[in-house]
Enzyme design. Sequence first.
Site, mmCIF file in Angstrom:
data_model
loop_
_atom_site.group_PDB
_atom_site.id
_atom_site.type_symbol
_atom_site.label_atom_id
_atom_site.label_comp_id
_atom_site.label_asym_id
_atom_site.label_seq_id
_atom_site.Cartn_x
_atom_site.Cartn_y
_atom_site.Cartn_z
ATOM 1 N N ASP A 345 9.625 8.436 0.608
ATOM 2 C CA ASP A 345 8.751 7.480 1.271
ATOM 3 C C ASP A 345 9.074 6.108 0.713
ATOM 4 O O ASP A 345 9.573 5.987 -0.411
ATOM 5 C CB ASP A 345 7.282 7.844 1.010
ATOM 6 N N THR A 347 6.800 3.067 0.752
ATOM 7 C CA THR A 347 5.668 2.444 0.078
ATOM 8 C C THR A 347 5.167 3.327 -1.051
ATOM 9 O O THR A 347 4.784 4.465 -0.840
ATOM 10 C CB THR A 347 4.530 2.172 1.074
ATOM 11 N N ASP A 591 3.511 9.353 -2.012
ATOM 12 C CA ASP A 591 2.268 9.094 -2.740
ATOM 13 C C ASP A 591 1.051 9.055 -1.835
ATOM 14 O O ASP A 591 -0.076 9.131 -2.313
ATOM 15 C CB ASP A 591 2.369 7.778 -3.516
#
Length: 832
Positions: A345, A347, A591
Amino acid sequence: MAEADHASAGDAAAPAFGAPQAASRAFGASPDAAGVRARAWHVDTGLTAAQVDHRVERGLTNHVSDRSSRSLWSIVRENVFTLFNGIVVGAFLLLLLLGQWRDALFGFTAIANAFIGVGQEFRAKRTLDRLAVLDAPLARVLRDATEHEVPMRTVVLGDILILRPGDQIAADAEVVQSNGLEVDESMLTGESESVDKNPGEHVLSGSTVTAGSARVHVIRVGDDSFAGRITVQARRFSLVHSELRAAINRVLRWISIAIGPVMIIILNGQMQHMGGWRRAIATGEWRFAAVGAVAAVIAMIPLGLVLLTSITFAVGAAKLAAQKVLVQELPAVEGLARVDVVCLDKTGTLTEGDIEFEAVHDVDGDSRPGWAAVLGWFGAQPDANATARCLAAGFPPPGRAGMPALSVVGSVSFSSARKWSAATFDAVAAGTWVLGAPELVLDGADPAASQASALSARGRRTLVLAHCGEPIEAAEGGDAVLPAGMHAVVLVTLSERIRPDAAGTLDYFRRQGVAVRIISGDSPHTVAAVAREVGIDAGAGFDGRDLPTEPDELARIAEEHTVFGRVTPDQKRDLVHALQRSGHVVAMTGDGVNDALAVKAADMGIAMGSATPATKAVSRIVLLDGQFSRLPGVVAEGRRVMANMERVSMLFLTKTAYAFATALVFGGLFWGFPFLPRQLSATDGLTIGIPAFFLALMPNALRYKAGFLSRALRFVIPAGLVVAAMLIVINAYARSQGVHNDEIRSASTLALALIGLWILLELARPLNWVRVSIVVGMVGGLVLLYAIPFVAHFFRLRLPGERMLVVSLVAAAVGCLAIEIVRLIWVRALRD
């Protein structure tokens, strides 16, 4: 009031699970068929205490089911009540009933295996049961016209939530009053930009308020909410795939299937050796036959392998814990040794999850005085959004640090719908100033617009500060509209803060031949720009809205492209599955809640330390301090575990191979089995158990290759047949010479130990002083086994007579030479 009490948690249609962006804007406008929609009095007063109590009684609370898909009983049943354990425990109890407790020591290893299996899976179950997408402790509700803070689990359907900056939204709700409400849905959608929410629109549980305030009406709670549904999907139990564990389980299944027929053959052989079934039963010698049969059966079972595998994984997990890496399931230590694609991912993984001021760019035209003070003013406003607040790092507020004071005539707050904010000043910065998206503030013919487009193409978030002399006007609906004649003064670029360790870690994966895919909910251009900054050739980035649903086509695109943007949670998971269908072993890091399904679907899920509880709970590994640079260390530990355990497994499986061959031959020939169980325990300890423990924990940087079991069997089966052949030769000679059973067993044990030590030496290569010391130490142990009287008595061993000693030593030498030939052929075959 009664109308509100007819609500049910499932009345409202659920949003499409894979499209939370659309869901948050188009949930539908009827939260309840019986009319739970908030009335004006409801907005001002909220529910009454009686209404809350009634809904609690009906179970319309924000409680998310906390049961996983497996019960403790099912875990115990699958780990304890197996055919394999039944055989071992049956043999253990039989020896105890026969009074042969010295030969029953193997039973404790089986018990330890069962305890470790139950404990490991129960730990995973507990982690999943504690899973929660929502981690804020309290929610702010309006009840009986009074504001209360209550646990988020006690929010009920129909409540009025009061939202302020920093609040996490407890349940899916409809906005009924808004004062510039902006919501960060990045944990749900992956988009790093906040979303403006107006009355009539919907907010999702698990998102966070970044600006403004609002009152919202709860329309879905608990398992029906967005956070609840993603939690339920993520909570479904699954153990991490381990090739080593799968190979061992496959061998154990083969043994469990074969052991019944083999045991009948060996038991019949033992009975016939005692003079036949009738005579053995009449004389009581059947007890010795039973002990011999148990010895043969236990020799086939690699009892210590499962235990040592779990111990090795546990030691690896402890080493990683010292590096602030939490291993949720022990076999996950192995996982990254096999991974050939890492999906990331953006971000919170490649970036630190926030944006920062980068630079101011001059534009052609009249540079108005006071622009720096104006930027400082925008950045210092209490209701500034996250983007505007970044300006504070470069521009002090007016009146401070040498900035001129400004006199504000009027202002317009930022709105995600119009994507700009404005203020009118007099004196120093007279006129109207607008800060916002260039494509909405500037005329397309303005030269600054093309300059802004070029900056945006580099992945920078670009704002324009424009000026005109006219005031802001109100449109017919009451919202503000831009005056004509705006011209750019400066362009401002913002960037996401790249993790300082990202580039180095990705370079490591590149050198190790591990492919990288970046999958994000953010704009493809932004994701591609970040990818280029960390050294990845990203191209333009693939827009997730164009991803196909057909599996083969999706697999092709997943292979051909490196960067994907505007990807929903379901699409992230589908991309992981597509790569797996193409034969890849996939790791996924993330996250946010939007990453949870993909993290769970991956062969190796890795959560950052800042991840939501949902993502952490479904991951296999958590980087507690969020340091991306920990991953190479995890890979190295996985490789150490796999390389060492492959070596150790071959020791155990060689024993299984020669035990099967010996049992079949001796049972078929009606010969007495040449070992007592305790003698096998002694040779196992010297040639396998003790050295295997040390070998499993040694450094080893060899890169793991798939196909462990087939590779191992190429050595194990020939080596096992060599050992069995030498034992047959020794016993054939002894029977022809009328040698006593105790001497036969002692000679057989000596030869088996010597050949076993040679196999240990072969599998310990490349040799170093530590490995040689281990082998030498085991040779010393063998000497003591025969030399110390009480030890020799316990194991019923004695030094064979001269003839049998020579035969056993010659057989051992021939066996060692044959094992050397087997190893040379095996190594050559692996190279080819």
